[in-house]
Design an enzyme around this catalytic site. Sequence first.
Site: not given
Length: 309
Positions: A127, A208, A210, A243
């Site tokens: 990312w 991470d 996410a 999200k």
Amino acid sequence: MFETLTKAPGDKILALMGEYAADPRPTKIDLGVGVYKDEQGTTPIMSSVKKAEQKIFSAGKTKTYLGIAGNKGFGAAVLDLALADSVDRSRVRIAQAPGGTGSLWVLMQLVNRARPGATIWVSDPTWPNHNPIAINSGLQVKTYPYFDTETRGVKFAEMLDTLDKLGKDDVVLLHGCCHNPTGANLSPDQWDKVAASLARTRALPFIDLAYLGFGDGLEADAYGTRKVLSSVSEALVAFSGSKNFGLYRERVGAAILIARDAAQADIAQSQLLNIIRGAYSQPPIMARKSSAPSSRTPHCAPNGKPSWT
């Protein structure tokens, strides 16, 4: 003073959003920002979120500070969701943070306090915001092999060979699921091998997380994170609920640390809270009870290979 500055480079993903908006073609497809959209191309507010908001507004009696660590009920719910029983909770500490990005920032600051100038290894590619956050936190960034442009899969042998050569002062940033930006993910067997490597080398895993629930479901997507945490004595997890809870604007996240024992966890948590206090001081208000992710949680993409942000 400002005459000494030069213009900072723009964000490529945000630039892509602008190009998409300006494109008049009706057949265009937005593969930029990783947000859920319905058939009409809008990002709706989940019904569970609306109900939670109504409950908060009707029951709210104060606007006082939450405390540096944030909403304790939210933290406990995140640990249940992401970690389950993979690690002894006496070794775990959590602090609410403004989104996954905020979680990454405070945890990288913590790494630099523990090992100033430490090397953090990120996947090639990763990312785009990982690198500037790490560099601005004082860390050195190196890459490990990951994406194979020929097979559209993971260069796992090369990846594992690099990880096997790391040491206890190295940090390894791993995408818990739905690898960003490639969508090429590790299989359970590959996660097992990564966890074994980290246990051998004692390199610090930094996960991470996410997109939990956006790949193969909540439990399947949590496999890698839980496997790694159950295999090592120390780890970090940057959790994002922005999200999967459909709360993009609220920036919902949590910084999680796992230490060798409860005493070290308390010390590390004190430093984490000190970092937060010196930055945004207090996290934003959260619902008293965490809403479960929508049953409409989408897969990464029809072909399983999206472009995430």
